[in-house]
Motif scaffolding. Structure first.
Motif, PDB file in Angstrom:
ATOM      1  N   LYS A   1       0.832  -1.209   0.000  1.00 34.97           N
ATOM      2  CA  LYS A   1       0.000   0.000   0.000  1.00 34.97           C
ATOM      3  C   LYS A   1       0.865   1.257   0.000  1.00 34.97           C
ATOM      4  CE  LYS A   1      -3.370   2.507   2.864  1.00 34.97           C
ATOM      5  NZ  LYS A   1      -4.221   2.438   4.091  1.00 34.97           N
ATOM      6  N   TRP A   2       1.875   1.302   0.861  1.00 29.62           N
ATOM      7  CA  TRP A   2       2.687   2.509   0.954  1.00 29.62           C
ATOM      8  C   TRP A   2       3.674   2.633  -0.190  1.00 29.62           C
ATOM      9  CZ3 TRP A   2       0.542   6.126   3.319  1.00 29.62           C
ATOM     10  CH2 TRP A   2      -0.266   5.882   4.426  1.00 29.62           C
ATOM     11  N   ILE A   3       4.145   1.498  -0.717  1.00 33.18           N
ATOM     12  CA  ILE A   3       4.967   1.564  -1.927  1.00 33.18           C
ATOM     13  C   ILE A   3       4.124   2.078  -3.088  1.00 33.18           C
ATOM     14  CG2 ILE A   3       6.178   0.184  -3.671  1.00 33.18           C
ATOM     15  CD1 ILE A   3       7.187  -1.600  -1.440  1.00 33.18           C
ATOM     16  N   ASP A   4       2.898   1.583  -3.170  1.00 31.00           N
ATOM     17  CA  ASP A   4       2.005   1.974  -4.251  1.00 31.00           C
ATOM     18  C   ASP A   4       1.690   3.471  -4.205  1.00 31.00           C
ATOM     19  OD1 ASP A   4       0.491   1.333  -6.511  1.00 31.00           O
ATOM     20  OD2 ASP A   4      -1.338   1.041  -5.358  1.00 31.00           O
ATOM     21  N   ILE A   5       1.480   4.003  -3.012  1.00 32.19           N
ATOM     22  CA  ILE A   5       1.114   5.414  -2.875  1.00 32.19           C
ATOM     23  C   ILE A   5       2.330   6.331  -2.972  1.00 32.19           C
ATOM     24  CG2 ILE A   5       0.174   7.157  -1.289  1.00 32.19           C
ATOM     25  CD1 ILE A   5      -1.703   4.982  -0.197  1.00 32.19           C
ATOM     26  N   LEU A   6       3.413   5.978  -2.300  1.00 34.37           N
ATOM     27  CA  LEU A   6       4.556   6.881  -2.191  1.00 34.37           C
ATOM     28  C   LEU A   6       5.597   6.700  -3.283  1.00 34.37           C
ATOM     29  CD1 LEU A   6       5.192   6.672   1.675  1.00 34.37           C
ATOM     30  CD2 LEU A   6       3.916   8.425   0.418  1.00 34.37           C
ATOM     31  N   VAL A   7       5.680   5.502  -3.864  1.00 32.03           N
ATOM     32  CA  VAL A   7       6.823   5.192  -4.731  1.00 32.03           C
ATOM     33  C   VAL A   7       6.410   4.780  -6.143  1.00 32.03           C
ATOM     34  CG1 VAL A   7       8.863   3.739  -5.013  1.00 32.03           C
ATOM     35  CG2 VAL A   7       8.178   4.485  -2.715  1.00 32.03           C
TER      36      VAL A   7
END
Length: 390
Positions: free
Chosen positions: A64-70
């Motif tokens: 989720k955070w890779i998808d949103i931030l990266v």
């Protein structure tokens, strides 16, 4: 078509003069690209629905955070910097009263060769080949006056991405809240080749994978990458990065506007539901907007004491071609069966921390290398071919 004669910048008359912020941004982009690419290095990512594939709590949260931030937010930075650099070469040629066409043709021809070698013998997710293809197009685009090019860039970016979104929206409406397409057969073949196969077996699968997905992606990526490269040319013509400290209010406006918009688009599948049209909004608008946010943030931070920390990224950016290829070599040796054979065996969080570790080591290597040599090994070869001199 009339060409615009730029004001001769004294920096352009000094071939050895580099802009620190550009190299820092390239270094940052390489870090984000490695984090995103690690999804592919450690698993059959392109064949799965990531919203259901990563089903453990830690994997789901990490994705989720890779998808949103990266994911999808750092290749736009590199695309813009690619266009930025092309225009710098073009303006340097104008300042020195020489044509850069032959130089650029040689430069992108060798980049295409690097891309083919990378895609076939190391990793099928190569982007160099695609950049080289559209680099040839940029030889013409860079000659367009900046105001006209700005209008064309905005129009191309907007129209193309709105049409892509419209197509995916119609598909989503017809199919409902559909899951991503999952190719079970390709998943099994990828696991067989990379997790259990010899180098030759992995090579055979990799070639087929690149011929089917890599070349198709090169065509599709043009709709996303070319307008970003055009933006890079426009930014370079106005010298928005060189004049970053002077134009801090402009970059602050970019941060305030594109940051919230970009992160909203990137978070749509989680705010609503995973759907193909939301994924397209992530890719088409979210990624570039968040990328522009990161660029603005770095430019502002480079005018603060934090520059002393950020400048450690500059050597990585200065030898970006070598670093990019090195990332693929190291990652495939870690995950493929002809190396450590960890393909499909690690959780996503562990793979991400491995990427962080690889990049930390690359920062050290790049700083040590450039303390002794003027440029990276592949950059030296590239320069020799481009300029026909050592």
């Amino acid at each position: 078509m009339t060409t615009e004669q730029p004001v001769v910048d004294q920096q352009l008359m000094q071939p050895s003069k580099r802009i620190l912020t550009l190299d820092v941004l390239r270094g940052l982009a390489l870090f984000g690209i490695l984090i995103a690419n690690m999804l592919h290095f450690q698993s059959p990512y392109i064949y799965v629905d990531p919203h259901t594939f990563y089903n453990s709590p830690i994997d789901a949260l990490t994705f989720k955070w890779i998808d949103i931030l990266v994911e999808g937010s750092f290749y736009p930075i590199f695309a813009m910097l690619f266009g930025y650099g092309i225009n710098m070469q073009y303006e340097k040629g104008l300042a020195q009263n020489r044509s850069t066409v032959g130089l650029m043709l040689r430069r992108f021809s060798l980049l295409m060769v690097f891309g083919l070698i990378h895609a076939i013998f190391i990793w099928s997710g190569d982007i160099l080949f695609t950049y080289a293809i559209y680099g040839f197009l940029m030889i013409l685009i860079v000659r367009i006056p900046k105001r006209i090019l700005l209008v064309l860039s905005v129009a191309f970016f907007t129209v193309t991405n709105v049409l892509l979104y419209a197509v995916t929206y119609l598909i989503a409406q017809a199919s409902g809240a559909m899951e991503e397409f999952v190719d079970i057969q390709q998943i099994e073949l990828a696991i067989t080749a990379y997790a259990h196969g010899t180098y030759l077996e992995a090579l055979q699968f990799r070639v087929g994978e690149w011929l089917v997905y890599g070349l198709l992606n090169s065509v599709f990526a043009g709709f996303l990458i070319v307008p970003l490269m055009m933006f890079g040319v426009v930014f370079s013509k106005w010298k928005l990065i060189e004049r970053g400290a002077e134009l801090w209010k402009l970059w602050l406006v970019f941060i305030v506007i594109f940051g919230p918009l970009g992160f909203y688009f990137k978070a749509l599948p989680y705010l609503k539901e995973p759907r193909i049209d939301y994924d397209m909004l992530q890719t088409a608008f979210g990624g570039p907007f968040v990328g522009l946010f990161y660029v603005g943030l770095v430019i502002l931070l480079m005018a603060t004491p934090l520059q002393k920390i950020l400048q450690f990224l500059a050597p990585v950016g200065k030898m970006s071609l070598t670093i990019y290829i090195m990332q693929s070599v190291v990652a495939t040796l870690i995950f493929n069966n002809y190396g450590l054979g960890l393909y499909g065996k690690l959780d996503l969080a562990t793979g991400t921390w491995i990427a962080v570790g690889i990049f930390a080591i690359q920062i050290i290597i790049a700083n040590l290398w450039l303390s002794r040599y003027e440029r990276g090994p592949l950059e030296a070869l590239w320069r020799k071919w481009t300029y026909r001199k050592p």
